[in-house]
Design a protein around this motif. Structure first.
Motif, short mmCIF file in Angstrom:
data_model
loop_
_atom_site.label_atom_id
_atom_site.label_comp_id
_atom_site.label_asym_id
_atom_site.label_seq_id
_atom_site.Cartn_x
_atom_site.Cartn_y
_atom_site.Cartn_z
N GLY A 30 0.79 -1.22 0.00
CA GLY A 30 0.00 0.00 0.00
C GLY A 30 0.81 1.25 0.00
O GLY A 30 0.51 2.19 0.72
N ALA A 31 1.89 1.33 -0.80
CA ALA A 31 2.74 2.50 -0.70
C ALA A 31 3.17 3.10 -2.03
O ALA A 31 4.08 3.89 -2.07
CB ALA A 31 3.99 2.14 0.11
N ALA A 32 2.52 2.71 -3.14
CA ALA A 32 2.99 3.19 -4.44
C ALA A 32 1.99 4.13 -5.09
O ALA A 32 0.82 4.15 -4.75
CB ALA A 32 3.25 2.01 -5.38
N GLY A 33 2.48 4.89 -6.04
CA GLY A 33 1.59 5.71 -6.85
C GLY A 33 2.31 6.08 -8.13
O GLY A 33 3.38 6.69 -8.09
N VAL A 34 1.75 5.69 -9.27
CA VAL A 34 2.37 5.97 -10.55
C VAL A 34 1.33 6.59 -11.47
O VAL A 34 0.27 6.01 -11.70
CB VAL A 34 2.92 4.67 -11.20
N ARG A 35 1.64 7.78 -11.97
CA ARG A 35 0.76 8.41 -12.95
C ARG A 35 1.24 7.99 -14.32
O ARG A 35 2.39 8.23 -14.70
CB ARG A 35 0.79 9.93 -12.81
N GLY A 36 0.40 7.35 -15.10
CA GLY A 36 0.82 6.85 -16.40
C GLY A 36 -0.35 6.57 -17.31
O GLY A 36 -1.41 7.19 -17.20
N ARG A 37 -0.19 5.61 -18.19
CA ARG A 37 -1.22 5.28 -19.16
C ARG A 37 -2.35 4.49 -18.51
O ARG A 37 -2.17 3.82 -17.50
CB ARG A 37 -0.60 4.47 -20.30
N ALA A 38 -3.53 4.57 -19.15
CA ALA A 38 -4.68 3.82 -18.64
C ALA A 38 -4.40 2.33 -18.74
O ALA A 38 -3.69 1.86 -19.62
CB ALA A 38 -5.92 4.19 -19.45
N GLY A 39 -4.94 1.57 -17.82
CA GLY A 39 -4.78 0.13 -17.84
C GLY A 39 -5.60 -0.54 -16.76
O GLY A 39 -5.89 0.06 -15.72
N ASP A 40 -6.00 -1.79 -17.03
CA ASP A 40 -6.80 -2.56 -16.08
C ASP A 40 -6.45 -4.03 -16.27
O ASP A 40 -6.90 -4.65 -17.23
CB ASP A 40 -8.29 -2.31 -16.33
N ASP A 41 -5.67 -4.58 -15.36
CA ASP A 41 -5.26 -5.97 -15.52
C ASP A 41 -6.22 -6.96 -14.87
O ASP A 41 -6.02 -8.16 -14.96
CB ASP A 41 -3.83 -6.21 -15.02
N HIS A 42 -7.27 -6.47 -14.23
CA HIS A 42 -8.31 -7.35 -13.68
C HIS A 42 -9.60 -7.30 -14.50
O HIS A 42 -10.15 -8.33 -14.86
CB HIS A 42 -8.62 -7.00 -12.22
N GLY A 43 -10.10 -6.10 -14.78
CA GLY A 43 -11.31 -5.95 -15.59
C GLY A 43 -12.49 -5.34 -14.85
O GLY A 43 -13.42 -4.81 -15.48
N HIS A 44 -12.48 -5.40 -13.53
CA HIS A 44 -13.61 -4.88 -12.75
C HIS A 44 -13.79 -3.38 -12.95
O HIS A 44 -14.91 -2.89 -13.14
CB HIS A 44 -13.37 -5.20 -11.27
N GLY A 45 -12.70 -2.62 -12.89
CA GLY A 45 -12.81 -1.16 -13.02
C GLY A 45 -13.34 -0.73 -14.38
O GLY A 45 -14.12 0.23 -14.47
N THR A 46 -12.93 -1.42 -15.44
CA THR A 46 -13.43 -1.10 -16.78
C THR A 46 -14.92 -1.39 -16.87
O THR A 46 -15.68 -0.62 -17.48
CB THR A 46 -12.66 -1.92 -17.83
N HIS A 47 -15.35 -2.49 -16.28
CA HIS A 47 -16.78 -2.82 -16.25
C HIS A 47 -17.57 -1.72 -15.55
O HIS A 47 -18.60 -1.25 -16.05
CB HIS A 47 -16.96 -4.16 -15.53
N VAL A 48 -17.07 -1.28 -14.38
CA VAL A 48 -17.74 -0.22 -13.62
C VAL A 48 -17.76 1.09 -14.40
O VAL A 48 -18.79 1.76 -14.49
CB VAL A 48 -17.03 -0.04 -12.26
N ALA A 49 -16.62 1.45 -14.98
CA ALA A 49 -16.54 2.70 -15.75
C ALA A 49 -17.48 2.68 -16.95
O ALA A 49 -18.06 3.71 -17.31
CB ALA A 49 -15.11 2.94 -16.21
N GLY A 50 -17.66 1.51 -17.57
CA GLY A 50 -18.58 1.39 -18.68
C GLY A 50 -20.02 1.60 -18.26
O GLY A 50 -20.81 2.25 -18.97
#
Length: 395
Positions: A187-207
């Motif tokens: 629980g200690a990282a933060g990276v601002r970069g390109r969009a990505g979803d390696d699980h799929g749940h967030g993309t489903h929710v955003a859709g």
């Protein structure tokens, strides 16, 4: 998507909150020990000598003082506290320190699957004149912070994912570092970069929130198809994460609300309730967002029944137990647009909330057999290839 709170909730909210706060004051008056979440209290009682990753509540000065006294390693600074690593055998001494306000585990958080636009009437408010003199409402100019597994840059969301930040401790993405990474205290990282979803749940929710057809012939529509998405990744490829990352993401959304026009925070995730919301650091973050003028929508959870199928009461997860969040349960629409045959799904968590006994969820919305967007190459795409067919058929 404009949820309505029960008109009776405000009448109950204030006395219940007052009782919770009085309870916290009484507990403080009875002893000088730090408040512990229930899981940590059990470990102390059992005489645990393992290293622990915990969240301390306090000012920066208090955190630094505690770190010096107890040999803690500060892994992530949070608003109102920090994620710290406690050395082996040090939890008992930390709990007995009368200068520390509260100690919570950096508990696990998991994604919770979600709305059909016709069933909730979203398609009606897209058009001008849905009430006399009103223009259509599509979410144009509204930013929604999706705190989840990330959001993939799929055609239905393209150009409307305005920023992506990865807060997970084991991020392998390249980009601008916005925090420190540590494998021994998650629980200690933060990276601002390109969009990505390696699980799929967030993309489903955003859709569900903001999908819009990628071509003139594509009829895919989310509830607010003109809204833009702020993707804040806190869950990994297994859909799992930690409370400290969710807190960090909420505070990032608060700090950047004007820059990205964020009006709503979506939290389709949850964890076990281990302490009263009045002392839970994740509940504190939700309250800060509310106080900053943001609408926080959280899922009720998927603990409406046990393994034997029996109904379970009091299963609302954190942060859905917060009085400062609009908490949504799940409906089964029977795949019809009319509401007369709708019913709450058996798995959707019921209230009242643990500890405070608040009436939750605040509302219910379709959440069963929902067609959505699929993140290519994600865990969901690999484990459930039939979803790719469903998504195509839903366009």
């Amino acid at each position: 998507m404009t949820p309505r709170l029960s008109p009776r909730l405000p009448l109950l909210f204030f006395p219940l909150l007052a009782l919770a706060l009085l309870g916290a004051d009484d507990a403080a008056a009875q002893g000088r020990r730090a408040h512990l979440s229930s899981d940590l209290a059990s470990r102390v009682q059992a005489g645990s000598v393992e290293e622990e990753c915990v969240i301390l509540t306090g000012t920066s000065q208090q955190i630094d003082a505690a770190a010096g006294t107890h040999g803690l390693k500060v892994r992530k600074r949070l608003t109102g506290g920090a994620v710290v690593q406690v050395p082996a055998g040090g939890l008992g001494a930390l709990a007995a320190d009368d200068s520390i306000e509260a100690v919570s585990s950096n508990y696990a958080i998991r994604g919770e699957m979600g709305v059909t636009t016709v069933a909730i009437g979203a398609d009606q408010v897209w058009e001008d004149g849905w009430i006399e003199g009103a223009v259509g409402v599509t979410g144009d100019g509204i930013g929604v912070a999706v705190i989840d597994t990330g959001v993939a840059d799929v055609p239905e969301l393209r150009s409307r994912i305005v920023v992506s930040v990865d807060f997970t401790a084991f991020s392998n993405r390249s980009g601008q570092k916005v925090g420190r990474s540590s494998g021994d205290c998650p629980g200690a990282a933060g990276v601002r970069g390109r969009a990505g979803d390696d699980h799929g749940h967030g993309t489903h929710v955003a859709g569900i929130i903001a999908a819009a057809g990628g071509s003139p012939s594509d009829g895919t529509r989310g509830v607010a198809p003109a809204a833009h998405i702020v993707s804040l990744k806190v869950l990994d490829a297994q859909g799992e994460g930690f409370a400290g990352d969710v807190i960090d993401a909420i505070d990032w959304a608060i700090a950047n609300r004007d820059r990205y026009r964020i009006r709503v925070i979506n939290l389709s995730l949850g964890g076990a309730v281990l302490q009263a919301c009045a002392v839970d650091p994740l509940c504190h973050a939700v309250q800060r967002a509310y106080s900053a003028g943001l609408v926080v929508v959280a899922s009720a959870g998927n603990w409406g029944k046990d393994a034997s199928g029996n109904e379970v009461l009091g299963g609302v997860t954190v942060p859905g137990n917060s009085p400062f969040a609009i908490t949504a349960g799940a409906l089964n629409t029977k795949q019809t647009p009319q509401r007369s045959d709708d019913g709450v799904t058996t798995y959707s968590s019921r209230g009242p909330t643990a500890y405070e006994g608040l009436l939750k969820p605040d509302l219910v919305a379709p959440g069963n057999k929902i067609l959505g967007l699929l993140a290519p190459g994600s865990t969901l795409a690999r484990e459930h290839p039939e979803l790719a067919i469903d998504t195509t058929e839903g366009k």
